[in-house]
Design an enzyme around this catalytic site. Structure first.
Site, PDB file in Angstrom:
ATOM      1  N   LYS A 186       0.860  -1.183   0.000  1.00  0.00           N
ATOM      2  CA  LYS A 186       0.000   0.000   0.000  1.00  0.00           C
ATOM      3  C   LYS A 186       0.899   1.236   0.000  1.00  0.00           C
ATOM      4  O   LYS A 186       2.033   1.194   0.496  1.00  0.00           O
ATOM      5  CB  LYS A 186      -0.962   0.026   1.180  1.00  0.00           C
ATOM      6  CG  LYS A 186      -0.285   0.320   2.478  1.00  0.00           C
ATOM      7  CD  LYS A 186      -0.950   1.372   3.338  1.00  0.00           C
ATOM      8  CE  LYS A 186      -1.550   2.504   2.588  1.00  0.00           C
ATOM      9  NZ  LYS A 186      -1.121   3.804   3.153  1.00  0.00           N
ATOM     10  N   THR A 197       2.196   6.594   4.183  1.00  0.00           N
ATOM     11  CA  THR A 197       2.797   5.367   4.692  1.00  0.00           C
ATOM     12  C   THR A 197       2.904   4.327   3.597  1.00  0.00           C
ATOM     13  O   THR A 197       1.976   4.115   2.833  1.00  0.00           O
ATOM     14  CB  THR A 197       1.969   4.772   5.838  1.00  0.00           C
ATOM     15  OG1 THR A 197       2.129   5.589   6.971  1.00  0.00           O
ATOM     16  CG2 THR A 197       2.447   3.366   6.187  1.00  0.00           C
TER      17      THR A 197
END
Lengths: 407, 407
Positions: A186, A197
């Site tokens: 991700k 992130t």
């Protein structure tokens, strides 16, 4: 004697559950405000060799600290990875650490292993407590959902504002048999409200001694996940983890190391480029190659400076073959740079070389910049080292996403 | 014995022609495509002590190289400064160097001094040749326009895409009499198409030994022009120049140095903050103060990292009291940082302290963020050093300006 045997590498669709002996599950635990998937469980049917690379940010999130601790305690053995999205469990103090440990304990109890054989990752809002009760409550459903075909669901559950899930896989044929590598990731970004992130999870059914696995991961991450940038930020939670469970019956040794590492690089590069393509507001994938550097570290430093320059990123967004901005960023990058020997290429069009511009080539370069995938090359004129990094363009949409108030 | 005598400092409106013995002119030489002012001439009626600070970019523009050369040759004496906007004369090779030298020669001939008593500055498009014929042709008109009231016109002539001209002045009363300092600056940005070139020009009618003038300029520039950032870029042409002509009859010595330097800092800070306020697409002036650093250089490094973070700049643009982004950038800034002792304040509202968030204060901070001038403070928890830098927010308008194709 197997040296010289044909070794093949094929890329495959699929992700973390493609290698033998891995299963995954994805559920909605109610951590995200909406009813989207927000908890992913990844398990190996046997203890796997584990390695990881974590954020260098000094404000390390609780799951990073706990996963580090577990890897140290087991000398790199793991059975499961538990990942939640919607809450980063970062800047949450002692409470956050306790919750991350309890996430591992709850997973260990369900899976039937020790808590330190569980790695933990979180992504989402910083500074907000993670409700462990929600994770505990979701665990039976996650165990029931476990399956060898659930990799794609897990890849969705770890998303925050990612526009699409990111999976990649590859298979190599070695003398001893086939080895499969699968991964999911991700990327940026997190408008609710946090840092971009980056999480990456890779599985392989190869057997692999820990030192070799660690070496391969470090080497590959440096060329892939660490060679991309969306906005130059490094989050409190960034983690890339790999599990090698040996279910293929093939063990990687020094002889097959290079083949394995090439395949791992293929998987990680596809994941990393997926993160860039899915960057906040991104409309173009930009490959920045710096050549002629005095040293490899200088090449990387200059490439990163160019890739993070808002002036370069907006110019490419606008389709402007603005070689002057590339030269100017190279000149301020803090590396050896010799203007009279420097050069700039956009695509294969030379726009500056030998101390003078070739502006007659600008229309050709402008035409090239209409593509979605853009290569720019800057020659520093100071040596022979080179490096490539990948980034995306900077659009008004990036500003819109990140200026949105989180509530 | 004059020590202890009351010394006063007053800020004034006006700029480079406010100090005695300076005159300026501004004309349209046809360098810009439109008929706007694009050539400024600044002269002292007598030889002045001169000092300058130049860009650290390794791709130094021709006017920077020539001005350096002239300052070295005269040991810091100058009669005039000639500045054009609309063309940076950067990345223009040997031709560019010749043109910059000819700019000085043409000015010297008109003013009646030697060529090396002329400093040269340019701002505008990179990589395009500057037509010396246009400057020669404009020189008679510039000489005819010279006047002690033309500072404001000169401040306009050095603009590129600056939304407004930037001038500042201050006067100090010393034992020996009054000393006046005046300045003008241009900032970001240059959509046609280049880097955010920063130029600053300061005049004073104080007399001043060269070493003292150089020391004062370096000290002040570090706290002002070098403490601002719009997008982290450093141009090929950045220059700050000061002329001290002694026309006031007052000479600055070690005793009055601190008073003079305070006044110079006042002038330069006003100019620098004007540059930030006029930054491309800027809607807010943001003051970033870092405290609790292990060393002053670390405080500055962390403050710059925060001020250049697109995530911080977009959050403030959107009025989001997103302390998590401030902590996360501090954590990745490459300086000593201790999360458990760190703190974040937006305005005077504490949002994070002692390892835990104070989210109940977020609405108060969100209200504060509606102001145009914003202060944020990040405490690193690693020492006692502090630093302040100034930046602007990042808006969709910045992207629009910089993504516009230059033709």
């Amino acid at each position: 004697m197997m040296v010289g045997t044909l070794q093949t590498l094929e890329t495959l669709s699929g992700g973390v559950t493609l290698p033998k002996g891995f299963s995954a599950a994805a559920v909605s635990a109610g951590i995200k405000a909406t009813k989207r998937l927000d908890l992913a469980l990844l398990i190996s049917d046997r203890p796997a060799t584990a390695a990881a690379v974590f954020t260098t940010n000094k404000a390390q999130a609780a799951p990073v600290l706990v996963s580090r601790e577990h890897l140290a305690r087991t000398s790199g053995t793991a059975r499961a990875i538990i990942v939640n999205s919607g809450c980063a469990n970062a800047c949450t103090g002692e409470d956050g650490l306790r919750v991350a440990r309890e996430m591992a304990q709850a997973t260990a109890k369900a899976v039937g292993c020790t808590a330190d054989q569980v790695l933990v990752a979180s992504t989402g809002v910083i500074g907000v407590g993670l409700d462990i009760a929600k994770i505990r409550a979701a665990m039976p459903e996650a165990m029931a959902a476990l399956g060898g075909d659930q990799g794609p669901m897990a890849a969705q559950a770890i998303m925050t504002t990612d526009p699409f899930p990111k999976e990649a896989a590859a298979r190599i044929t070695l003398a001893g048999g086939e080895v499969t590598i699968g991964g999911m990731a991700k990327g940026s970004g997190m408008i609710e409200p946090m840092m971009a992130t980056m999480l990456g999870f890779v599985t392989t059914d190869a057997g692999m001694p820990r030192p070799l696995l660690e070496r391969a991961l470090k080497e590959v991450v440096d060329d892939t996940f660490n060679a991309i940038t969306v906005d130059g930020e490094c989050s409190t939670n960034d983690s890339v983890m790999i599990l090698a469970n040996g279910a293929s019956g093939v063990t990687i040794d020094e002889q097959s190391y290079a083949t394995f590492t090439d395949a791992l690089r293929t998987v990680c590069l596809r994941l990393a480029l997926g993160i860039v393509r899915g960057g906040e507001g991104a409309t173009k994938l930009i490959s920045v190659t710096v050549t002629g550097a005095a040293a490899p570290a200088e090449a990387r430093k200059a490439a990163k400076a160019i890739a993070n320059s808002p002036l370069v990123k907006t110019a490419i967004h606008g389709g402007d073959p603005n070689w002057g901005r590339l030269i100017a960023v190279a000149g301020r990058a803090g590396v050896a740079f010799e203007l009279s020997r420097a050069a700039v290429m956009i695509g294969s069009t030379v726009l500056f070389q030998d101390g003078r511009p070739y502006d007659e080539a600008a229309p050709e370069a402008a035409e090239y910049l209409k593509n979605a995938d853009i290569n720019v090359t800057v020659h520093l004129g100071a040596g022979t080292a080179a490096s490539t990094v990948w980034t995306c363009d900077l659009s008004a949409e990036y500003v819109r996403i990140n200026a949105d108030y989180r509530t």
